[in-house]
Structures are given as C-alpha cells and as structure tokens.
Write a protein that holds these residues in place. Structure first.
Motif, short mmCIF file in Angstrom:
data_model
loop_
_atom_site.label_atom_id
_atom_site.label_comp_id
_atom_site.label_asym_id
_atom_site.label_seq_id
_atom_site.Cartn_x
_atom_site.Cartn_y
_atom_site.Cartn_z
N ILE A 65 1.09 -1.05 0.24
CA ILE A 65 -0.10 0.18 0.12
C ILE A 65 1.06 1.34 -0.31
O ILE A 65 0.67 2.23 -1.40
CB ILE A 65 -0.95 -0.14 1.11
N GLU A 91 2.26 1.94 -3.70
CA GLU A 91 1.00 2.06 -4.57
C GLU A 91 0.65 3.83 -4.42
O GLU A 91 0.25 4.37 -4.76
CB GLU A 91 -0.18 1.54 -4.04
N THR A 92 1.20 4.12 -2.49
CA THR A 92 0.78 5.52 -2.20
C THR A 92 1.45 6.82 -3.13
O THR A 92 1.45 7.66 -3.49
CB THR A 92 0.28 6.28 -0.94
N GLN A 108 -7.31 9.22 -5.75
CA GLN A 108 -6.51 7.49 -6.19
C GLN A 108 -5.42 7.70 -5.08
O GLN A 108 -5.71 6.66 -3.66
CB GLN A 108 -6.54 7.52 -6.89
N SER A 123 -5.54 5.68 -0.97
CA SER A 123 -4.70 4.78 -0.99
C SER A 123 -4.39 4.92 0.62
O SER A 123 -3.76 4.68 1.24
CB SER A 123 -3.63 4.69 -2.14
#
Length: 339
Positions: free
Chosen positions: A94, A97-98, A156, A160
């Motif tokens: 995560i 992704e962030t 988004q 996240s």
C-alpha cells in the motif's frame, strides 16, 4: 376319690395364679414424639448441568487490511475502552501504491499547468483576432480535462492513504480482553480476529440438552454448586436461544454478584425444569445407619417398625424426598421419639 379331688384343686390353683399374672403384666408403652402422615405433594424437579461465566456479547477486534501485525498493545485480562488503539497492521504494498499515485498527481498537475498556460496564450491571440473561436474552445476543453485528471489522481492518492490508515486496530467495545493470542510479526488477512473483548454485563451461559429444551422457561431458577465464593448463588433464566447446536440449546441466566474477571470459568449448576408428584418429609424423620436411610413407621396396631428407604435431597430446603419404602397414608415418627 380323695386323690382325684386333690389333683383338681391343684390345677385350679395354677389357673388362678396364671390369670393373676396376666392381669398384672404392664401395658405396652405408647409411642411418643412428633408424628407425620405421609402424603404426596408437588416436588420441584432439577437437573445438574455445566455452565460458563460469560458476558452478554463478545466483541472481536478484527483486521481490515492484509499485511503484517507489527504492533499489539494488549494482553489477556487488560481493560480497554471503545475506540482505543490496540494494534497496527502494515502492508508495504500500500505504501508503494501511495507513492506511485503521488507521482501521478505530480504529473497530472504539470500537465494541467501546461494546459492553463496554453489556454492563456490562445486567449491572448484570440482577443487580437489571430485565432478562431474553435481554437479557443479546444484549448479550454484541454485545460478542463487536465484539471479533472489532477483531481482524479488526488482522489486515488487519498483512497490509498485511507486504506493504509485502516491498518490501525481499535477496541470494538469497552471491557476486558479475553483473548489476544496472535503474536507480533504474524501475517494477517481481512476479517481475522486478533483480540476478543467482553461486552455487556456478566452472566451464566448454560448448554441445555435438547431433550430438556421444552421444559426450560424464562424465569427458571439456576443454582451454582462450586467450591468457591459462588457456591449457593441463585439466578434466573433470562434468554433461551432458538437454535440447537450439537444437540444442545444455549440459555443465559442472570446471577447477582458475578464478576467480569471470572469470564470463561466453568461451574456446576442445577436447573429447575418443572415439578412432579412425590413424597417429601422433613429431614428429622429420616435416620441413617451404616449408610442406609431409615424411617420409623407406625402400623395400625400402634407398633413401630424401622423401614429402609431411598431418599434424595430437595434443593434449597431442609427436607428430603422419599423415593421408595413408604407410601401415602403411612404414619411416621421422628427419630428422637421414644418407644
């Protein structure tokens, strides 16, 4: 003839002597003491069962995201408050992704700035008659699209980041921790429980055999039999769950004085399951000799006879139930009565 008369006189003398002795024999001593005529009555019927001290509800502290449990701050027996942070789960994916979404936000922002600059240049030239209206509309649409891409990338990134924040584990209720046996460093998945917390007041939870389910009603008396301070405490059934699991029906009883510190403790109880006809007498009318119970029965002629009986205690009273040995209408006398 003289001899015959002498024999008759002696016989008459012996008969007279015997009658005198019978007349002078003492009469039978009357039986004294408290007497009771046996009668059938209503006897409360109870069944021995096992029970567990529990709470009305048990709340589970569950994991919301997959990852690694890097922190668990509670142990069994700790007291927690609702909403208190008790652990944390980390998912490195995560975080990556962030970071990638943050880069997308930066790229979209740059494109939006370029589109705004292009729009300003075309607007300047349009005002001076260099560009047609269609060219201006095209530039305005491109600027709006670039701004929308920036907002989408930012949303988004926020989503996240919020998922990463769901790694925090909060206490679901105020109460005592019953279980916290997942070690730090364990890989966990969404929906997995890492701690169990008591919720609600303590109560007694019984597993009643399904054959007795129809006989158990709310308000039925429950008595604890335990070699502790709980021995002899009584409560009542407050809820009977309408489901059978493993041939048993769960029932909850409220017992004054239960402590949440004892949650999970097993105790023996007796549960009242109705009444039946039987013979009940005070305990003083029954004597025990060499492990056998006896009662003293008086027959119609007034003669006292010791009769062996089979007895069973009646919970919560100084009486016993006689299962066999006497019947209704018999007269019995207390053990201390003289004969």
């Amino acid at each position: 003839m003289m001899r015959t008369a002498t024999v008759l006189a002696g016989a008459l003398a012996l008969v007279g002597c015997g009658s005198s002795e019978e007349a002078q024999a003492p009469a039978a001593k009357p039986i004294q003491g408290e007497k009771l005529t046996v009668a059938r009555t209503t006897v409360p019927q109870s069944k021995p069962l096992a029970a567990e001290i529990a709470t009305r509800d048990q709340a589970e502290a569950m994991v919301r995201i997959p990852g690694t449990l890097v922190d668990l701050r509670v142990n069994e027996g700790d007291w927690v408050k609702r909403g208190e942070r008790i652990g944390r789960v980390v998912d490195n994916r995560i975080g990556h992704e962030t970071g990638a979404l943050a880069a997308q936000v930066a790229a979209a922002t740059a494109q939006a700035e370029a589109a705004r600059a292009e729009l300003e240049r075309i607007q300047y030239l349009y005002d001076r008659g260099v560009y047609a209206k269609a060219r201006l509309d095209q530039a305005q649409a491109a600027a709006r699209a670039a701004a929308a891409q920036v907002r989408a990338a930012q949303q988004q990134q926020s989503a996240s980041a919020s998922v990463a924040g769901q790694g925090v584990i909060l206490a679901p209720a105020t109460g005592r921790v019953l279980r916290a046996d997942v070690p730090q460093g364990s890989v966990v998945s969404p929906g997995m429980s890492v701690a169990t917390v008591t919720a609600g007041p303590p109560l007694l939870r019984l597993d009643v055999p399904q054959a007795l389910a129809d006989q158990v009603k709310p308000g039925a008396r429950v008595t604890i039999h335990d070699a502790s301070e709980l021995d002899g405490r009584q409560g009542t059934i407050v809820q009977l769950y309408p489901a059978v699991q493993g041939g048993r029906v769960r029932a909850d009883a409220e017992v004054p004085g239960l402590n949440a510190d004892l949650v999970g403790r097993r105790v023996s109880v007796t549960l009242d399951v109705g009444t039946r006809d039987g013979i009940v007498v005070p305990r003083k009318f029954v004597s025990t000799r060499f492990g056998t119970d006896y009662v003293t029965v008086i027959d119609k002629d007034g003669k006292a006879t010791s009769v062996p009986v089979q007895t069973a205690p009646v919970a919560g009273s100084a009486t016993v139930e006689i299962l066999s040995g006497v019947s209704a209408g018999d007269v019995i006398v207390a053990e201390s009565a003289g004969r």
